[in-house]
Every structure is written in C-alpha cells, then in structure tokens.
Scaffold this active site. Structure first.
Site, PDB file in Angstrom:
ATOM      1  N   ASN A   1       0.801  -1.236   0.000  1.00  0.00           N
ATOM      2  CA  ASN A   1       0.000   0.000   0.000  1.00  0.00           C
ATOM      3  C   ASN A   1       0.827   1.276   0.000  1.00  0.00           C
ATOM      4  OD1 ASN A   1      -2.377  -1.516   0.158  1.00  0.00           O
ATOM      5  ND2 ASN A   1      -2.278  -1.603   2.387  1.00  0.00           N
TER       6      ASN A   1
ATOM      7  N   GLY B   1       4.159   2.777  -2.047  1.00  0.00           N
ATOM      8  CA  GLY B   1       5.290   2.727  -2.966  1.00  0.00           C
ATOM      9  C   GLY B   1       5.996   4.081  -3.011  1.00  0.00           C
TER      10      GLY B   1
ATOM     11  N   GLU C   1      13.144   2.967  -7.552  1.00  0.00           N
ATOM     12  CA  GLU C   1      14.036   3.991  -6.974  1.00  0.00           C
ATOM     13  C   GLU C   1      13.452   5.390  -7.140  1.00  0.00           C
ATOM     14  OE1 GLU C   1      16.675   3.643  -5.302  1.00  0.00           O
ATOM     15  OE2 GLU C   1      17.534   1.670  -5.769  1.00  0.00           O
TER      16      GLU C   1
ATOM     17  N   ASP D   1       8.021  10.572 -12.376  1.00  0.00           N
ATOM     18  CA  ASP D   1       7.302  11.779 -11.921  1.00  0.00           C
ATOM     19  C   ASP D   1       7.706  12.189 -10.513  1.00  0.00           C
ATOM     20  OD1 ASP D   1       6.026  12.116 -14.296  1.00  0.00           O
ATOM     21  OD2 ASP D   1       4.170  11.098 -13.716  1.00  0.00           O
TER      22      ASP D   1
END
Ligand code: TGC
Ligand code: FAD
Length: 386
Positions: free
Chosen positions: A136, A138, A365, A369
């Site tokens: 949930n 990232g 990584e 955006d």
C-alpha cells in the site's frame, strides 16, 4: 563512431579506466553470452553472484577493511554502467547489494554488524535485499505499515514488503519498519528466522533475469543486535536511495550505449534500396540524436560523480540525473528498435530486452514523476506531496 564522443576517458584516472575496462571485459565474457537465454526463460543467473564478488563488483565504495573496494564514486558509477551494458537486472542485483545493503550496514550499523556481514556480502557469499516498498506504500514510504515492537530483550517484526529485488534468494534483508513512536528503524532480517518468508513475484515482462519477491513478517523475533543502531527516521533509507539512484544514473547510460552500438552496426550492414540503411538521412538523424543524448548523459553523470566524491551531491541533483538518464535510455532503446525493423523484436539482439528492463528502471528507486516533483520542490521550496 564509438560512444565516447567527447573523450570522457581523458577525464578519468588510470585506476578508473582500469576498473571500467576490467568490468567491461568481465561482462563481455560472462554475461553477454548467457543473458538472453536467462531473460527469455525468466531465470536469475545465480551463479554470477560469486563471480561478481570475485571481480570486486560488490561494495566498490566500501572501505577495504570491510572487504569493499575502497574506490571513489566515479569508479562505482563506471562499474554500474558496464554491468548495465550487459543487463539492467544484473545491475539491479549489484546496486541493491552495494548501495542498499552494504551501504546502510556500513553507514548505520554497529562494528559487530559490519564485521559480521560486510565481508560476506563483498565476496558474494551472502546476497542481500532492501525492503522499503509495501503493497500500500510505494511512492510514499512514510506511510509504511510494517511494525517493530520491543518485547523484553528482543523486538517483534510484523508486516509485508513488495517488489523486492533479490528477496527470494537473499541471505539477509535490510528492512525498514516503524517502532512504537512511529520512527522508522532499520533491521537486518536473516534467512531462516521463524515467521519470515520471501515468496517470488512471477509474470514480469521486465527485468526477467532479476529475481523479485515479497518479504512477509509474521511475528518475527529480531534480536537487539540486528537493529541498525546509528540512525532512525525516514532519512536513513532515503540516504541509501541517494546512493542507489546515483548508480542508476550511470547504469542507464550503459543500456543506452549497448542499444546505440547495436543499431549503428546493424544500420551499416542492412541493405535496403541498394544501400545500407545507415545511409538514409532518417536513420542518421536517429543515430545522431542518440549519440548526443548519450554524451549529455555521460557529462551529467561524470559531474555528479565529482560532486559525490566531494560529498556535495544533493538529492535533487541525483534525481535530475536518474530521471534524465533513464528517460533518454528508454527513448534510445525505442529508436534503436525501430532501426532494426522486425529483427529488433527478437532475442537475437539485446534491444528489446533493454527496453523492457528500462520500463522498471524508470519506475523503481522513485518514479519518473516523483523525481520531477523532487526537483520541483527544490526549485520552488514547496513540496507538492504534502
Ligand atoms: P520528507 O518529509 O521529504 O522526508 C522525511 C525524512 O527523510 C529525510 N530525508 C532525507 N534524508 C537524507 N537524505 C535524503 N535524500 C532525504 N530525503 C528525505 C528528511 O529530512 C526527513 O527526516 P526526519 O528525520 O525528519 O524523518 O519525506 P516525504 O515523505 O515527503 O517523501 C518525499 C518523497 C516522495 C520524495 C520520498 O518519499 C520518495 O523519494 N519517494 C519515492 C520512494 C522510492 O524511491 N522508493 C524506492 C524503493 S527501493 C527501490 O526501488 C529499489 S529498486 C532496486 C534495484 O533493483 O535497483
Ligand atoms: P505508486 O506509488 O502507486 O505510483 C503509481 C503512479 O502514481 C506512478 O506513476 C507515480 O509516479 C504516480 N504518483 C504517485 N504519487 C504521486 C504524486 N504525489 N504526484 C504525482 N504522481 C504520483 N522497492 C524496494 O523497497 N526494494 C526493492 O528492491 C525494489 N525493487 C523493485 C524491483 C522492480 C522490478 C520494481 C518494479 C519495483 C521495485 N521496488 C523496490 C519498488 C519501487 O520502488 C516502486 O515500484 C516505486 O517506488 C513506485 O511505487 P508503486 O509501484 O507502488 O507505484
């Protein structure tokens, strides 16, 4: 025309050139002949882990006393570049080991942790992984739900991590979890600890020669000596990410170079309308623009390396380089694929594999955006994610 159009090699030291050439030679002999087959069958060439260790490709910037290479960050970048000419998945394996496992243990670990883990990670006897991302959370790791609670003399770890490079075969995992006060702590979880599993994630069309999995913690008992003592807060994993993103900024150039070289060679051999397709202006435009972008990316990476060696590279500077260099590599892979026509979609050439790999590199990584927003926050002083 080779990919060192601006004679960047003249700006490198003898040691840096040596490291670059020996890594390139190693990749040419040990990775190039086998990588397509492993990627096609979605299999991780695990035998290369110890070979990478023997070659000194793990922890190049970690001090020699802990088994590292004691090298500077430009050498580290050149290693990432040469490894990614072979495959982004193998560069992932190596950058996780160096920047996301050895780096935090060296930076935030106790002397006993450094002595216990770093030499084995350097030789490849141990392979590590880094657990920050969750199902949930990232792009927003600060929302992480994995918990670390003190119970008597030990700690108890609960939660799950997702999309973890190397995890199913890793001997140790550097995992980030929140304590009772909501502060992020780093934990070294060892394979075999009760309640710890690392199932593989299947069905990837990208990084098929890299192994990816979850990390699941069900009341895992963590002894005090496995907690990284020297830093807490989200800043600890973010500092690791600075290092890994720096390596990716160099690595992506390697994938771009391999695509460019392949397309250039093909364009000189493939005859259509009675002449090499490299003689057509539209092909020359593609090749010229590819070489221009590779050269700009090399200069960006080299200057960033100088700043990093001086301890001055900022997170936003690293974001600019990671974002730019991965984007140009992906565009170059797409253009190179077109130059090869139908042959470009086959595994007889490395281009489609690089292109598919780079679809992960542009996301992990920190997504493309998110790096733009890190730059936007630096420019304006207003973080847009708050
Ligand atoms: P923010 O409020 O900005 O900061 C929270 C805390 O962190 C500190 N900090 C840093 N410290 C050192 N170095 C940095 N670069 C730092 N950036 C932030 C900050 O001072 C603060 O400290 P403290 O002590 O007060 O807690 O954080 P935010 O929650 O607003 O986040 C901002 C954002 C979106 C930029 C950040 O969360 C982010 O970068 N998200 C992207 C997540 C990401 O990159 N995940 C990568 C997972 S690892 C991976 O993908 C491996 S792929 C491996 C491979 O195969 O190669
Ligand atoms: P999300 O965060 O859900 O983002 C989805 C989309 O929303 C993206 O386009 C994103 O840019 C956009 N978005 C999100 N927030 C904003 C915003 N504020 N403004 C505008 N757009 C926004 N993680 C680890 O911890 N360790 C690893 O070893 C590791 N290896 C990986 C290997 C692979 C092959 C992959 C694919 C991922 C790996 N990751 C790893 C996870 C990776 O870091 C995350 O996938 C990445 O950070 C993005 O998180 P997400 O996939 O949850 O996407």
């Amino acid at each position: 025309m080779n990919t060192d159009f601006y004679a960047i090699e003249d700006l490198l030291s003898e040691d840096q050139v040596l490291v670059q050439n020996s890594t390139a030679d190693f990749i040419q002999k040990n990775v190039k002949p086998i990588i397509e087959e492993y990627a096609q069958k979605a299999s991780f060439p695990q035998h290369l882990v110890s070979r990478f260790g023997e070659m000194g490709l793990f922890g190049p910037a970690i001090p020699v006393e802990y088994g590292g290479g004691g090298m500077d960050y430009i050498s580290y970048g050149l290693i990432m570049q040469e490894v990614e000419k072979g495959d982004s998945g193998l560069r992932s394996m190596a950058s996780v080991q160096s920047s996301l496992v050895m780096f935090p243990i060296h930076e935030f670990g106790s002397e006993a942790q450094k002595k216990k883990f770093l030499p084995k990670l350097a030789t490849g006897e141990y392979l590590g992984c880094f657990g920050l991302t969750e199902p949930n959370h990232g792009s927003n790791p600060s929302g992480m739900e994995t918990t670390l609670k003190k119970e008597g003399k030990h700690y108890v770890l609960n939660g799950a991590k997702m999309w973890i490079t190397n995890s199913p075969v890793a001997d140790i995992a550097v995992v980030w979890a929140k304590n009772e006060e909501g502060r992020v702590k780093g934990v070294i979880v060892e394979k075999g600890m009760k309640g710890f599993t690392a199932p593989e994630i299947h069905n990837k069309w990208s990084l098929r020669a890299s192994i990816t999995g979850e990390l699941v913690f069900d009341n895992v008992i963590i002894p005090e000596e496995n907690i990284l003592p020297l830093k807490d807060g989200l800043g600890a994993p973010m500092k690791c990410l600075d290092n890994a993103r720096y390596g990716i900024a160099w690595g992506a150039i390697g994938a771009a170079m391999d695509c460019y070289e392949t397309a250039k060679d093909y364009s000189l051999e493939r005859i259509q309308f009675d002449q090499p397709i490299g003689g057509f202006q539209l092909t020359q435009k593609k090749l010229s623009e590819m070489l221009t972008e590779i050269t700009k990316a090399q200069l960006l990476a080299l200057r960033l390396g100088q700043l990093k060696n001086a301890g001055k590279a900022t997170t936003a500077q690293i974001s600019m380089a990671k974002r730019n260099n991965v984007e140009i590599a992906l565009k170059i892979a797409r253009e190179a694929r077109q130059i090869l026509g139908g042959m470009g979609i086959t595994g007889d050439y490395p281009i489609m594999r690089h292109m598919m790999n780079l679809e992960s590199v542009i996301t992990y990584e920190g997504t493309h955006d998110i790096h733009l927003l890190i730059l936007g926050a630096e420019i304006t002083g207003i973080p847009s994610f708050k």
